[in-house]
Every structure is written in C-alpha cells, then in structure tokens.
Design a protein around this motif. Structure first.
Motif, PDB file in Angstrom:
ATOM      1  N   LYS A 151       0.631  -1.163  -0.204  1.00  0.00           N
ATOM      2  CA  LYS A 151       0.102  -0.194   0.035  1.00  0.00           C
ATOM      3  C   LYS A 151       1.134   1.236  -0.171  1.00  0.00           C
ATOM      4  N   LEU A 152       1.028   2.058  -0.911  1.00  0.00           N
ATOM      5  CA  LEU A 152       1.197   3.191  -1.686  1.00  0.00           C
ATOM      6  C   LEU A 152       0.867   4.544  -0.695  1.00  0.00           C
ATOM      7  N   ASP A 153       1.011   6.001  -0.160  1.00  0.00           N
ATOM      8  CA  ASP A 153      -0.003   6.238  -0.209  1.00  0.00           C
ATOM      9  C   ASP A 153      -0.876   6.844  -1.058  1.00  0.00           C
ATOM     10  N   ARG A 154      -1.665   6.327  -2.108  1.00  0.00           N
ATOM     11  CA  ARG A 154      -2.411   7.220  -3.172  1.00  0.00           C
ATOM     12  C   ARG A 154      -2.501   6.010  -3.670  1.00  0.00           C
ATOM     13  N   TYR A 155      -1.718   5.361  -3.929  1.00  0.00           N
ATOM     14  CA  TYR A 155      -2.152   3.799  -5.050  1.00  0.00           C
ATOM     15  C   TYR A 155      -1.560   2.063  -4.072  1.00  0.00           C
ATOM     16  N   ILE A 156      -2.004   1.349  -4.855  1.00  0.00           N
ATOM     17  CA  ILE A 156      -1.780   0.271  -4.842  1.00  0.00           C
ATOM     18  C   ILE A 156      -1.200  -0.438  -4.903  1.00  0.00           C
ATOM     19  N   LEU A 157      -0.977  -1.130  -4.995  1.00  0.00           N
ATOM     20  CA  LEU A 157       0.712  -2.228  -5.616  1.00  0.00           C
ATOM     21  C   LEU A 157       0.177  -4.016  -5.971  1.00  0.00           C
ATOM     22  N   LEU A 158      -0.997  -4.660  -6.575  1.00  0.00           N
ATOM     23  CA  LEU A 158      -1.083  -5.296  -7.177  1.00  0.00           C
ATOM     24  C   LEU A 158      -0.686  -6.606  -8.011  1.00  0.00           C
ATOM     25  N   GLU A 159       0.183  -7.719  -7.721  1.00  0.00           N
ATOM     26  CA  GLU A 159       0.614  -8.849  -7.882  1.00  0.00           C
ATOM     27  C   GLU A 159      -1.031  -9.594  -8.772  1.00  0.00           C
ATOM     28  N   ILE A 160      -0.382  -9.631 -10.515  1.00  0.00           N
ATOM     29  CA  ILE A 160      -0.686 -10.737 -11.204  1.00  0.00           C
ATOM     30  C   ILE A 160      -0.694 -11.670 -11.851  1.00  0.00           C
ATOM     31  N   ASN A 161      -1.105 -13.714 -11.547  1.00  0.00           N
ATOM     32  CA  ASN A 161      -1.132 -13.555 -12.073  1.00  0.00           C
ATOM     33  C   ASN A 161      -1.789 -14.803 -13.252  1.00  0.00           C
ATOM     34  N   LEU A 162      -1.508 -14.601 -14.529  1.00  0.00           N
ATOM     35  CA  LEU A 162      -3.278 -15.164 -15.565  1.00  0.00           C
ATOM     36  C   LEU A 162      -3.362 -16.774 -16.039  1.00  0.00           C
ATOM     37  N   GLU A 163      -4.101 -16.912 -15.424  1.00  0.00           N
ATOM     38  CA  GLU A 163      -4.697 -18.629 -15.868  1.00  0.00           C
ATOM     39  C   GLU A 163      -5.227 -18.741 -17.113  1.00  0.00           C
ATOM     40  N   THR A 164      -5.265 -17.249 -17.820  1.00  0.00           N
ATOM     41  CA  THR A 164      -5.780 -17.151 -19.543  1.00  0.00           C
ATOM     42  C   THR A 164      -5.324 -15.793 -19.789  1.00  0.00           C
ATOM     43  N   GLY A 165      -4.952 -16.487 -21.370  1.00  0.00           N
ATOM     44  CA  GLY A 165      -4.329 -14.566 -21.985  1.00  0.00           C
ATOM     45  C   GLY A 165      -5.416 -14.205 -22.856  1.00  0.00           C
ATOM     46  N   ARG A 166      -6.248 -13.460 -22.381  1.00  0.00           N
ATOM     47  CA  ARG A 166      -7.021 -12.850 -23.127  1.00  0.00           C
ATOM     48  C   ARG A 166      -7.182 -10.971 -22.960  1.00  0.00           C
ATOM     49  N   HIS A 167      -7.685 -10.649 -24.633  1.00  0.00           N
ATOM     50  CA  HIS A 167      -7.008  -9.381 -25.333  1.00  0.00           C
ATOM     51  C   HIS A 167      -7.766  -8.031 -23.914  1.00  0.00           C
ATOM     52  N   HIS A 168      -5.914  -7.048 -23.567  1.00  0.00           N
ATOM     53  CA  HIS A 168      -6.850  -6.607 -22.666  1.00  0.00           C
ATOM     54  C   HIS A 168      -7.307  -7.186 -21.120  1.00  0.00           C
ATOM     55  N   GLN A 169      -7.171  -8.264 -20.405  1.00  0.00           N
ATOM     56  CA  GLN A 169      -7.428  -9.227 -19.844  1.00  0.00           C
ATOM     57  C   GLN A 169      -7.136  -8.682 -17.988  1.00  0.00           C
ATOM     58  N   ILE A 170      -6.557  -7.727 -18.085  1.00  0.00           N
ATOM     59  CA  ILE A 170      -6.316  -7.225 -16.676  1.00  0.00           C
ATOM     60  C   ILE A 170      -6.969  -6.152 -16.485  1.00  0.00           C
ATOM     61  N   ARG A 171      -5.753  -5.091 -17.643  1.00  0.00           N
ATOM     62  CA  ARG A 171      -7.109  -3.813 -17.760  1.00  0.00           C
ATOM     63  C   ARG A 171      -8.897  -3.782 -17.391  1.00  0.00           C
ATOM     64  N   SER A 172      -8.812  -5.117 -18.433  1.00  0.00           N
ATOM     65  CA  SER A 172     -10.923  -4.654 -18.005  1.00  0.00           C
ATOM     66  C   SER A 172     -10.936  -5.737 -17.188  1.00  0.00           C
ATOM     67  N   GLN A 173     -10.479  -6.463 -16.158  1.00  0.00           N
ATOM     68  CA  GLN A 173     -11.124  -7.312 -15.111  1.00  0.00           C
ATOM     69  C   GLN A 173     -11.315  -6.132 -14.223  1.00  0.00           C
ATOM     70  N   LEU A 174      -9.157  -5.906 -13.664  1.00  0.00           N
ATOM     71  CA  LEU A 174      -9.175  -5.471 -13.155  1.00  0.00           C
ATOM     72  C   LEU A 174     -10.289  -3.709 -12.282  1.00  0.00           C
ATOM     73  N   SER A 175     -10.250  -3.077 -13.922  1.00  0.00           N
ATOM     74  CA  SER A 175     -11.715  -2.062 -14.018  1.00  0.00           C
ATOM     75  C   SER A 175     -12.404  -2.570 -13.597  1.00  0.00           C
ATOM     76  N   THR A 176     -12.855  -3.288 -13.654  1.00  0.00           N
ATOM     77  CA  THR A 176     -14.706  -4.455 -13.462  1.00  0.00           C
ATOM     78  C   THR A 176     -14.622  -3.674 -12.062  1.00  0.00           C
ATOM     79  N   ILE A 177     -13.788  -4.271 -11.041  1.00  0.00           N
ATOM     80  CA  ILE A 177     -14.045  -4.344  -9.652  1.00  0.00           C
ATOM     81  C   ILE A 177     -13.804  -2.964  -9.129  1.00  0.00           C
ATOM     82  N   GLY A 178     -13.404  -2.124  -9.663  1.00  0.00           N
ATOM     83  CA  GLY A 178     -12.647  -0.569  -9.559  1.00  0.00           C
ATOM     84  C   GLY A 178     -11.802  -0.079  -9.053  1.00  0.00           C
ATOM     85  N   CYS A 179     -10.633  -1.301  -9.948  1.00  0.00           N
ATOM     86  CA  CYS A 179      -9.477  -1.193  -9.578  1.00  0.00           C
ATOM     87  C   CYS A 179      -8.876  -0.582 -11.480  1.00  0.00           C
TER      88      CYS A 179
END
Length: 233
Positions: A151-179
């Motif tokens: 946890k940074l001053d204004r941001y959060i550092l996440l580590e992500i491991n992919l089980e699938t490799g879809r177009h813009h997957q990380i960007r889309s899925q994290l956005s969907t949960i408000g991240c």
C-alpha cells in the motif's frame, strides 16, 4: 532471478540472451510488431541489435512469441531460431510459461487476494474488452489471480498471475472491480500518464528452455518513475 540489463544499446534493454532466445524489457510506447501506425516495431529494433552484435549480413531471423499492449512495460520473449519458435509458441499456448505482472491501482480491491473470473468480449471498433459475469455471445472465459503486495501513499501495488491470456484481460478485469490501473484512460482511470504509459508491468517469467531443457527465470527491472520507485522502496 535475473534483473540485470545485459545491453542497453539504443535503449534496448536485453535481460536474457542465448543462441535460441532473446528476452527484452519493453518500454512504454513500443509496439511489439508492426501495425497500421507505421511506427518502428520492437521486433525490428531487436533484429538490428542482433545484426550489429554478431555482424550478420542479410536478413536476421526473429520470431515473435507473444505480445504486450503498447502502453504496458516488461518482459517480451523473441525466438532467434526457427527450431525454438514453434516450441516456444506451444509452451506459451499450453500455459507452461508462468507470467507475473505488477499493477499500480488507485483503489484497494475488495479483498487482499482473490481470483477473478469473467467472460470477456472484445469490441474491435474501440479495441476494448468488456467483462461480463456470465457467458455472453462471442465471449471468452478469463481467469486471473491477484494479491496486494504493498500500500503506497495514494495507490495500491497488486501482483497478478494469469490463468488465461485474453485481449486486455488484466486491464478489463481490474477495472470491473473498481481497480483501474494508473494512467489507463481506456479502462476508466481519471487521467493519463505523461508518457502515455500505464502502470502495468510484466515483471517475472519462468519456463523451461525449449531446446536446452533448463529452467529460465527472469525479472524485468521497473521503469524509472517515482511511483514504481516507491513499489520497491
């Protein structure tokens, strides 16, 4: 794990190289392969590097194994031989290459660690993937695992491991949960980064060498900016 830059000629950051494979640390803004923009792709830069380093006349063989989005940074693997390319392609297709990403997001996720499962549908008109909680027509199942690293001053550092490799997957899925990822206007962050990057970095990669059958593990150094610096402080 290796994080040493073996070569930084013309700002090309080589983090692993042998007779069959070359792994580079992609900068924000680099495109891996040529596209309609006509901008010089990273694959051509790597070819020029090989031609000059080994004094190779004529065309240099280079196989593109996988890609990263243009604003994303981190590990990209290329094949230097036609023997290694189909084996690397199969290795990545069979999920035998273990990829770990780091993402800096503004909002803390609902849980410190979790698995996200969505069905992603790509809209080619705006080059964006939309995440659905249930399967919809022409959607593909997308699974990732994340955990909070810092946890940074204004941001959060996440580590992500992919089980699938879809177009813009990380960007889309994290956005969907408000991240939303820092700088990622396309997926809802409120402002862009000055260099048009987003704070998503392909950090670690491990796999078995397709020819030598030896384990390969690499770590890509983070871009130099105050936010990334704070992640490892």
């Amino acid at each position: 794990m290796s994080s040493k830059i073996l070569s930084n000629k013309d700002n090309l950051q080589v983090i692993f190289e042998d007779n069959h494979i070359i792994i580079v640390n992609k900068r924000a803004g680099d495109i891996v392969q040529g596209d309609k923009t006509g901008d010089k792709p990273l694959s051509e830069v790597v070819k020029e590097y090989i031609a000059q380093k080994y004094n190779k006349p004529g065309n240099v063989y280079l196989g593109v194994v996988h890609r990263l989005d243009r604003p994303t940074t981190g590990i990209i693997v290329f094949s230097k031989t036609s023997k290694a390319l189909p084996r690397l392609n199969k290795l990545f297709a069979d999920k035998e290459a273990k990829k770990t990403y780091w993402a800096v997001v503004k909002n803390a996720p609902p849980k410190n660690a979790d698995t996200l499962t969505h069905w992603l549908k790509k809209n080619p008109k705006n080059n964006k993937s939309y995440a659905h909680n249930k399967e919809v027509n022409e959607s593909k199942k997308a699974i990732l695992h994340y955990k909070t690293l810092k946890k940074l001053d204004r941001y959060i550092l996440l580590e992500i491991n992919l089980e699938t490799g879809r177009h813009h997957q990380i960007r889309s899925q994290l956005s969907t949960i408000g991240c939303q990822i820092k700088g990622d206007l396309k997926y809802g962050f409120d402002r862009s980064n000055k260099d048009a990057s987003i704070h998503l970095h392909a950090r670690h990669l491990s796999f078995i060498h397709p020819v030598k059958k030896e384990p390969i593990q690499v770590t890509a150094p983070l871009p130099k900016d105050p936010i990334w610096d704070a992640c490892t402080a």
